[in-house]
Design a protein around this motif. Structure first.
Motif, PDB file in Angstrom:
ATOM      1  N   ASP A 116     -52.097 -11.767 -94.324  1.00  7.78           N
ATOM      2  CA  ASP A 116     -52.532 -12.257 -95.634  1.00  7.78           C
ATOM      3  C   ASP A 116     -53.895 -12.906 -95.474  1.00  7.78           C
ATOM      4  O   ASP A 116     -54.022 -13.953 -94.854  1.00  7.78           O
ATOM      5  CB  ASP A 116     -51.516 -13.276 -96.176  1.00  7.78           C
ATOM      6  CG  ASP A 116     -51.757 -13.570 -97.640  1.00  7.78           C
ATOM      7  OD1 ASP A 116     -52.580 -12.850 -98.250  1.00  7.78           O
ATOM      8  OD2 ASP A 116     -51.150 -14.508 -98.163  1.00  7.78           O
ATOM      9  N   LEU A 117     -54.914 -12.248 -96.023  1.00  5.60           N
ATOM     10  CA  LEU A 117     -56.251 -12.818 -95.946  1.00  5.60           C
ATOM     11  C   LEU A 117     -56.423 -13.841 -97.053  1.00  5.60           C
ATOM     12  O   LEU A 117     -55.726 -13.794 -98.064  1.00  5.60           O
ATOM     13  CB  LEU A 117     -57.299 -11.721 -96.100  1.00  5.60           C
ATOM     14  CG  LEU A 117     -57.425 -10.739 -94.933  1.00  5.60           C
ATOM     15  CD1 LEU A 117     -58.372  -9.615 -95.301  1.00  5.60           C
ATOM     16  CD2 LEU A 117     -57.919 -11.449 -93.685  1.00  5.60           C
ATOM     17  N   ALA A 118     -57.367 -14.770 -96.854  1.00  5.30           N
ATOM     18  CA  ALA A 118     -57.680 -15.732 -97.897  1.00  5.30           C
ATOM     19  C   ALA A 118     -58.159 -14.989 -99.134  1.00  5.30           C
ATOM     20  O   ALA A 118     -58.755 -13.920 -99.043  1.00  5.30           O
ATOM     21  CB  ALA A 118     -58.760 -16.689 -97.411  1.00  5.30           C
ATOM     22  N   ASP A 119     -57.878 -15.544-100.306  1.00  7.58           N
ATOM     23  CA  ASP A 119     -58.173 -14.846-101.559  1.00  7.58           C
ATOM     24  C   ASP A 119     -59.670 -14.673-101.827  1.00  7.58           C
ATOM     25  O   ASP A 119     -60.053 -13.891-102.688  1.00  7.58           O
ATOM     26  CB  ASP A 119     -57.533 -15.596-102.738  1.00  7.58           C
ATOM     27  CG  ASP A 119     -56.039 -15.303-102.809  1.00  7.58           C
ATOM     28  OD1 ASP A 119     -55.556 -14.526-101.966  1.00  7.58           O
ATOM     29  OD2 ASP A 119     -55.368 -15.849-103.699  1.00  7.58           O
ATOM     30  N   TYR A 120     -60.504 -15.414-101.106  1.00  7.77           N
ATOM     31  CA  TYR A 120     -61.948 -15.275-101.334  1.00  7.77           C
ATOM     32  C   TYR A 120     -62.571 -14.209-100.436  1.00  7.77           C
ATOM     33  O   TYR A 120     -63.778 -14.097-100.343  1.00  7.77           O
ATOM     34  CB  TYR A 120     -62.671 -16.619-101.165  1.00  7.77           C
ATOM     35  CG  TYR A 120     -62.255 -17.392 -99.940  1.00  7.77           C
ATOM     36  CD1 TYR A 120     -62.751 -17.058 -98.686  1.00  7.77           C
ATOM     37  CD2 TYR A 120     -61.363 -18.461-100.039  1.00  7.77           C
ATOM     38  CE1 TYR A 120     -62.362 -17.751 -97.569  1.00  7.77           C
ATOM     39  CE2 TYR A 120     -60.970 -19.159 -98.921  1.00  7.77           C
ATOM     40  CZ  TYR A 120     -61.477 -18.799 -97.683  1.00  7.77           C
ATOM     41  OH  TYR A 120     -61.075 -19.477 -96.575  1.00  7.77           O
ATOM     42  N   MET A 155     -58.389 -22.423-102.473  1.00 11.91           N
ATOM     43  CA  MET A 155     -59.246 -21.236-102.468  1.00 11.91           C
ATOM     44  C   MET A 155     -58.571 -20.089-101.724  1.00 11.91           C
ATOM     45  O   MET A 155     -58.804 -18.931-102.010  1.00 11.91           O
ATOM     46  CB  MET A 155     -60.587 -21.568-101.800  1.00 11.91           C
ATOM     47  CG  MET A 155     -61.494 -22.423-102.631  1.00 11.91           C
ATOM     48  SD  MET A 155     -62.219 -21.480-103.976  1.00 11.91           S
ATOM     49  CE  MET A 155     -63.527 -20.642-103.088  1.00 11.91           C
ATOM     50  N   ASP A 156     -57.752 -20.431-100.749  1.00  9.74           N
ATOM     51  CA  ASP A 156     -57.017 -19.421 -99.990  1.00  9.74           C
ATOM     52  C   ASP A 156     -56.001 -18.700-100.869  1.00  9.74           C
ATOM     53  O   ASP A 156     -55.820 -17.503-100.777  1.00  9.74           O
ATOM     54  CB  ASP A 156     -56.259 -20.081 -98.829  1.00  9.74           C
ATOM     55  CG  ASP A 156     -57.127 -20.177 -97.591  1.00  9.74           C
ATOM     56  OD1 ASP A 156     -58.339 -19.978 -97.736  1.00  9.74           O
ATOM     57  OD2 ASP A 156     -56.586 -20.450 -96.510  1.00  9.74           O
ATOM     58  N   GLU A 157     -55.320 -19.499-101.675  1.00  9.22           N
ATOM     59  CA  GLU A 157     -54.266 -18.952-102.526  1.00  9.22           C
ATOM     60  C   GLU A 157     -54.618 -19.222-103.975  1.00  9.22           C
ATOM     61  O   GLU A 157     -54.148 -20.171-104.572  1.00  9.22           O
ATOM     62  CB  GLU A 157     -52.911 -19.591-102.172  1.00  9.22           C
ATOM     63  CG  GLU A 157     -52.363 -19.169-100.821  1.00  9.22           C
ATOM     64  CD  GLU A 157     -52.012 -17.684-100.746  1.00  9.22           C
ATOM     65  OE1 GLU A 157     -51.757 -17.086-101.802  1.00  9.22           O
ATOM     66  OE2 GLU A 157     -52.006 -17.147 -99.634  1.00  9.22           O
ATOM     67  N   GLN A 158     -55.457 -18.395-104.537  1.00  9.99           N
ATOM     68  CA  GLN A 158     -55.887 -18.584-105.915  1.00  9.99           C
ATOM     69  C   GLN A 158     -54.787 -18.103-106.865  1.00  9.99           C
ATOM     70  O   GLN A 158     -53.982 -17.264-106.503  1.00  9.99           O
ATOM     71  CB  GLN A 158     -57.201 -17.819-106.132  1.00  9.99           C
ATOM     72  CG  GLN A 158     -58.338 -18.439-105.338  1.00  9.99           C
ATOM     73  CD  GLN A 158     -59.532 -17.515-105.187  1.00  9.99           C
ATOM     74  OE1 GLN A 158     -59.739 -16.622-105.994  1.00  9.99           O
ATOM     75  NE2 GLN A 158     -60.319 -17.731-104.143  1.00  9.99           N
ATOM     76  N   ARG A 179     -54.367 -16.029-108.903  1.00 14.92           N
ATOM     77  CA  ARG A 179     -54.322 -14.645-109.388  1.00 14.92           C
ATOM     78  C   ARG A 179     -53.298 -13.876-108.549  1.00 14.92           C
ATOM     79  O   ARG A 179     -52.931 -14.311-107.459  1.00 14.92           O
ATOM     80  CB  ARG A 179     -55.690 -13.987-109.273  1.00 14.92           C
ATOM     81  CG  ARG A 179     -56.186 -13.836-107.847  1.00 14.92           C
ATOM     82  CD  ARG A 179     -57.503 -13.086-107.829  1.00 14.92           C
ATOM     83  NE  ARG A 179     -58.252 -13.314-106.611  1.00 14.92           N
ATOM     84  CZ  ARG A 179     -58.027 -12.699-105.462  1.00 14.92           C
ATOM     85  NH1 ARG A 179     -57.042 -11.844-105.352  1.00 14.92           N
ATOM     86  NH2 ARG A 179     -58.758 -12.954-104.399  1.00 14.92           N
TER      87      ARG A 179
END
Lengths: 240, 216
Positions: free
Chosen positions: B121-125, A59-62, A64
């Motif tokens: 770098d923040l988490a993608d969510y 979830m941190d590195e999706q 996209r």
């Protein structure tokens, strides 16, 4: 005779004694009673596998792409794509030559574009942009003595010379847009409206630094500087 | 029937029963501390960069405005990284032959980007927008720390959600006057002289703690 079983089952379905979809659903429900625990075990273990997958930080590195990331998909390895050549983005049509290029009839404009209203807020905006983008070389008051010049960058001319006091507004706008000599273009970072705001502030600076000092003004300046000299806020601007 | 356990086992069994509780607490504490340690958060850890760019020199010594290089910080989600052209605004002249800058010139010649290492770098969510924070009067150094004293950039904060919420719950502790947002020397003591309520009103700020505000 070999048609008989088919007939039988068809008639059973017609009478509602056998569910119509029974053969298709056999894999789930039609197993013999002894096989059911095995199916339950399969279900539970597959759920556990799913739970295990949750342990990674996906979830941190999706999958996209974010701005400035690399991408293996494109040949140049960049996730950010340049606009297709020859295309104009929505709202990006630049028909007003006066506003976007600082020219009127092919000549550098001596007047302000129609869209520009010079008021205090506009000049203040110009000052903010000037301090951020120009002052390192041109100096906070436009004498060409910024911190980068102190490090050895060729000094730009002072704004407070006759030649630059007399250039049309469009000249200053054009230099910000396209650069001149050692000066780089800044059109990649400053919007057209902000460029005009800088032109307005620069004009204000030129007027402010070119005032004939009579006795009345001298007295006023002395009074003002006397106030400023009392416990300063450290925000005094040079040459002002 | 012979005795199986030696009498000393009484003490050992009691110790291990109570000790088990302490071990559980210890494991919990180690986990808690590890999650907050630089090992996990990267806080204070200097990232190796292809070119040893010094914010200390460019911001601290020269006083170059943040926006000169990070030019989309007021309008976009991303603060923006300078193009090679921006580096060469000055370095086409200054320190042109320095070996440190060889990569910049190479990038210019070949049209290939310089591959910087991302520091924050923040988490993608998490949805984060620089422009919103800048325009709300949150200064660069509030999150990025004393960038003008960093020879090489590092994370000044944990970037944990609790750290975000700390400010989102009490924005008046961090909000600045508009003209101090890009000032790396601005310190919070000045804020105490300005009525925080006035600042909040001036920026039309509210405490934003709804989940969907960031997790959208």
């Amino acid at each position: 005779m070999h048609h008989a079983p088919a007939k039988t089952s068809a008639s059973l379905v017609a009478r509602g004694q056998v569910p119509r979809e029974a053969p298709a659903r056999r894999w789930y429900y039609g197993a013999a009673p002894g096989q059911q625990p095995l199916h339950a075990a399969l279900l539970v273990s597959s759920l556990l596998l799913l739970a295990l997958a949750g342990c990674s930080q996906e979830m941190d590195e999706q999958p996209r792409l974010e701005v400035y990331e690399t991408s293996e998909f494109f040949e140049d390895g960049l996730a950010m794509r340049p606009p297709v050549e020859g295309t104009v983005p929505r709202g990006g049509l630049r028909l007003d030559v006066h506003f976007f290029e600082g020219k009127v009839g092919g000549q550098l404009a001596t007047s302000w574009p129609d869209d520009i209203t010079i008021d205090r807020a506009f000049v203040e905006r110009g000052r903010e942009r000037y301090d951020a983008f120009c002052s390192m070389c041109h100096g906070l008051a436009g004498y060409g003595d910024g911190t980068v010049v102190a490090r050895g960058f060729p000094a730009p001319p002072s704004y407070h010379i006759d030649r630059l006091r007399e250039v049309p507004h469009g000249h200053i706008y054009d230099v910000i847009t396209n650069g001149l000599g050692r000066m780089p273009r800044l059109s990649d970072r400053i919007t057209p409206r902000d460029r005009w705001a800088i032109v307005a502030y620069l004009r204000a600076m030129q007027i402010g630094q070119h005032v004939e000092v009579d006795d009345r003004l001298r007295a006023e300046v002395e009074r003002a500087t006397a106030v400023e000299k009392s416990p300063g806020d450290g925000k005094g601007r040079p040459h002002e | 029937m012979p005795q199986i356990f030696h009498p000393s086992m009484n003490t050992i069994s009691r110790l291990s029963i109570f000790g088990f509780v302490f071990i559980l607490i210890l494991i919990g504490f180690i986990g808690w501390a590890l999650a907050r340690s630089p090992y996990q958060t990267g806080q204070g850890v200097v990232r190796p960069q292809p070119i040893p760019f010094s914010h200390e020199h460019h911001v601290g010594d020269l006083g170059i405005d943040c926006r000169f290089c990070h030019d989309t910080v007021e309008t976009h989600a991303s603060a923006g990284m300078p193009s090679t052209e921006v580096c060469l605004n000055c370095h086409s002249v200054l320190f042109r032959d320095s070996p440190i800058l060889a990569q910049v010139h190479e990038s210019q010649r070949n049209g290939t980007p310089i591959m910087w290492t991302r520091v924050h770098d923040l988490a993608d969510y998490v949805y984060f927008h620089h422009g919103v924070h800048i325009n709300a009067g949150i200064g660069c150094t509030s999150c990025h720390g004393k960038i003008d004293e960093m020879p090489l950039a590092y994370r000044a904060e944990t970037l944990h959600m609790e750290w975000c919420l700390d400010c989102h719950r009490n924005p008046e502790q961090h909000v600045r006057p508009r003209d101090a947002v890009f000032d790396p020397h601005w310190v919070n003591t000045e804020a105490k002289e300005i009525d925080p309520e006035l600042l909040l009103k001036a920026h039309d700020l509210q405490s934003r703690t709804q989940c969907s505000y960031c997790h959208r």
